[in-house]
Design a protein around this motif. Structure first.
Motif, short mmCIF file in Angstrom:
data_model
loop_
_atom_site.label_atom_id
_atom_site.label_comp_id
_atom_site.label_asym_id
_atom_site.label_seq_id
_atom_site.Cartn_x
_atom_site.Cartn_y
_atom_site.Cartn_z
N SER A 66 23.38 -69.35 -35.94
CA SER A 66 22.93 -68.31 -36.54
C SER A 66 23.91 -67.54 -37.79
O SER A 66 23.42 -66.75 -38.39
N TRP A 67 25.21 -67.66 -37.54
CA TRP A 67 26.18 -67.41 -38.32
C TRP A 67 26.25 -65.75 -38.56
O TRP A 67 26.01 -65.33 -39.60
N PRO A 68 26.29 -64.98 -37.54
CA PRO A 68 26.40 -63.62 -37.84
C PRO A 68 27.65 -63.09 -38.77
O PRO A 68 27.58 -62.09 -39.32
N GLY A 69 28.65 -64.02 -38.57
CA GLY A 69 29.90 -63.54 -39.48
C GLY A 69 29.74 -64.10 -40.91
O GLY A 69 30.53 -64.13 -41.57
N ASN A 70 28.54 -64.95 -41.29
CA ASN A 70 28.47 -65.48 -42.44
C ASN A 70 29.38 -66.53 -42.88
O ASN A 70 29.91 -67.16 -41.97
N VAL A 71 29.62 -66.39 -44.42
CA VAL A 71 30.41 -67.73 -44.86
C VAL A 71 32.07 -67.39 -44.14
O VAL A 71 32.72 -68.41 -44.01
N ARG A 72 32.49 -66.09 -43.95
CA ARG A 72 33.62 -66.02 -43.36
C ARG A 72 33.90 -66.65 -42.06
O ARG A 72 34.66 -66.96 -41.83
N GLN A 73 32.75 -66.53 -41.09
CA GLN A 73 32.90 -67.30 -40.02
C GLN A 73 32.74 -68.50 -39.87
O GLN A 73 33.68 -69.30 -39.12
N LEU A 74 32.14 -69.31 -41.04
CA LEU A 74 32.07 -70.52 -41.32
C LEU A 74 33.58 -71.32 -41.73
O LEU A 74 33.95 -72.34 -41.29
N VAL A 75 34.04 -70.35 -42.42
CA VAL A 75 35.55 -70.53 -42.79
C VAL A 75 36.51 -70.61 -41.61
O VAL A 75 37.10 -71.83 -41.29
N ASN A 76 36.30 -69.78 -40.61
CA ASN A 76 37.01 -69.82 -39.45
C ASN A 76 36.76 -71.03 -38.61
O ASN A 76 37.70 -71.51 -38.09
N VAL A 77 35.67 -71.27 -38.41
CA VAL A 77 35.34 -72.51 -37.50
C VAL A 77 35.68 -73.96 -38.13
O VAL A 77 36.24 -74.58 -37.52
N VAL A 78 35.71 -73.98 -39.46
CA VAL A 78 36.11 -75.38 -40.19
C VAL A 78 37.69 -75.29 -39.91
O VAL A 78 38.22 -76.23 -39.72
N GLU A 79 38.44 -74.05 -40.17
CA GLU A 79 39.88 -74.01 -40.05
C GLU A 79 40.26 -74.47 -38.74
O GLU A 79 41.16 -75.12 -38.40
N GLN A 80 39.63 -73.93 -37.59
CA GLN A 80 39.78 -74.15 -36.17
C GLN A 80 39.67 -75.82 -36.09
O GLN A 80 40.39 -76.41 -35.35
N CYS A 81 38.61 -76.27 -36.49
CA CYS A 81 38.14 -77.97 -36.29
C CYS A 81 39.21 -78.82 -37.00
O CYS A 81 39.89 -79.60 -36.41
N VAL A 82 39.66 -78.28 -38.07
CA VAL A 82 40.82 -79.02 -38.77
C VAL A 82 42.12 -79.09 -38.00
O VAL A 82 43.01 -79.86 -37.57
#
Length: 446
Positions: free
Chosen positions: A351-367
């Motif tokens: 659902s991405w309540p934090g929008n693109v900023r949240q996606l950036v955080n998710v990708v950073e954690q995964c990397v």
């Protein structure tokens, strides 16, 4: 992917006939296309989740997911991608049905290569026309809603009008403002940004307008301020809805007179800046409640651009996730190249309540956590879980502190607003405004 292949049009070729698949791949690669070939519709959908394609060229009749069913699935992922269907069983009714449903083109088998070449060129023209221009290359999108915003933004970027960008936190308001600056005639001058909710009123005034030496304790040297720093360029006022009312008056005067007066100075300074502001708040509601000036609103909101949420542009999620993954991997020097199919599906469905900023955080954690070149599902699940309780923005944290502070203050003074205002170093009018902002009634504390 090599540097040269990045610039080639990328085709997804789908056919259960292996020999035709090989033949078309060789021919199309010989004409300068980058070709990804798969033998069925489900494999094509998996590729579409993880890779960006300019055109899909698919057989109509295939076991399992046929060409038209594949087309319908593609439209749920990427509404803008042209789809061309081929069939050895072509009939007029097939072609009519396909084109009525939005299929770009229809080719009978055996495929005439000149016809295919012409149709591909037309499809690519449509696909490339839907891409953001060079001016907005930092904005990754194929969403029609976002492309419409970019089209409007580009048209007004070169005009000297004030722009208000509205949208939820994390949707990329500063990124769009910077892109508009780059598309304007002011691109060779500074782009300067400030968050109006991140500083106390006295510091915000000094940051914006500057101050004279000795204007206040600690002012050991003169400070030019951001208006003068942005001279000739663009000043981006983020979270303008959080600007205190007294400062709104001074900002309005500066915009009307095109002059500022630094704190502690008696001299006015001419300014030449273009203002782009942004907010996640409903400023019309703020005006009704008396926390935002109507005259300033109309001064700033000559043109309003509304950014869609990430959920509303879900077709962009695979593109953004891949782009962010590549950038993060390069920055950290790790070997990670893609998300697993099920991991990408989870990203798209979230659902991405934090929008693109949240996606950036998710990708950073995964990397940071992955030990393989392909990011697995469990890491995406872990990162999404960690960001659900998202870290508040500075404005949100400040509002939360402000409410707690006022609660304690009113309890200490038994709801005596005059005494509470004295302890807070504010006047009664300010105190009443703050209480109204946080829906606090003095009678509840007596």
């Amino acid at each position: 992917m090599s540097e040269s292949s990045k610039n080639k049009p990328h085709l997804l070729l789908v056919d259960d006939d292996k020999s035709l698949l090989r033949l078309l791949t060789i021919r199309l690669e010989g004409e300068g296309y980058q070709v990804t070939a798969v033998e069925d519709g489900n494999a094509a959908l998996r590729k579409l989740q993880n890779d960006a394609f300019d055109v899909v060229l698919s057989d109509l009749r295939m076991p399992g997911l046929d060409g038209l069913s594949l087309f319908e699935e593609i439209m749920g992922i990427r509404k803008d991608i042209p789809v061309i269907l081929m069939t050895a069983h072509g009939t007029i009714s097939d072609a009519v049905a396909a084109t009525q449903r939005g299929v770009f083109g229809f080719l009978p088998k055996p495929v005439d290569h000149d016809e295919l070449r012409t149709l591909l060129q037309k499809a690519l023209s449509q696909s490339q026309a839907a891409q953001p221009g060079e001016w907005a290359k930092s904005i990754v999108t194929r969403s029609q809603d976002m492309l419409n915003v970019l089209d409007q933004a580009y048209r007004i970027a070169q005009r000297e009008v004030s722009v208000l960008i509205s949208g939820a936190s994390g949707t990329g308001k500063e990124l769009l403002a910077n892109a508009m600056h780059q598309a304007s005639d002011r691109r060779d001058k500074p782009f300067v940004a400030i968050n109006c909710g991140a500083l106390p009123e006295n510091l915000l005034e000094s940051e914006l307008f500057g101050h004279a030496k000795g204007a206040f304790t600690g002012a050991v040297a003169a400070h030019p301020g951001l208006f003068r720093e942005a001279d000739g360029g663009t000043l981006f006022l983020d979270e303008i809805g959080d600007m205190p009312m007294t400062l709104q008056v001074k900002l309005l005067r500066a915009l009307q007179e095109r002059q500022i007066r630094p704190v502690g100075s008696s001299k006015h300074v001419d300014i030449d800046v273009r203002i782009i502001s942004a907010t996640h708040k409903d400023l019309l509601k703020e005006m009704e409640e008396g926390t935002f000036r109507e005259d300033l609103y109309y001064r700033l909101n000559v043109v309003n651009l509304k950014l869609p949420s990430l959920k509303a542009r879900s077709e962009d999620i695979p593109l953004l996730a891949r782009s962010l993954l590549q950038q993060s991997a390069q920055r950290h020097g790790v070997n990670v190249s893609q998300f697993s199919d099920d991991a990408m599906q989870l990203l798209v469905k979230s659902s991405w309540p934090g929008n693109v900023r949240q996606l950036v955080n998710v990708v950073e954690q995964c990397v940071a956590l992955t030990q393989t070149p392909v990011v697995p599902l469990h890491l995406v699940e872990q990162a999404l879980s960690a960001t659900k309780q998202s870290w508040p923005t500075l404005t949100e944290a400040r509002d939360a502190f402000e409410q707690q502070y006022l609660n304690k203050l009113l309890k200490m003074t038994d709801g005596n607003v005059t005494r509470a205002a004295e302890l807070a170093g504010r006047n009664r009018t300010d105190m009443h405004k703050l209480m109204k902002k946080h829906d606090l009634d003095a009678g509840d504390f007596r």
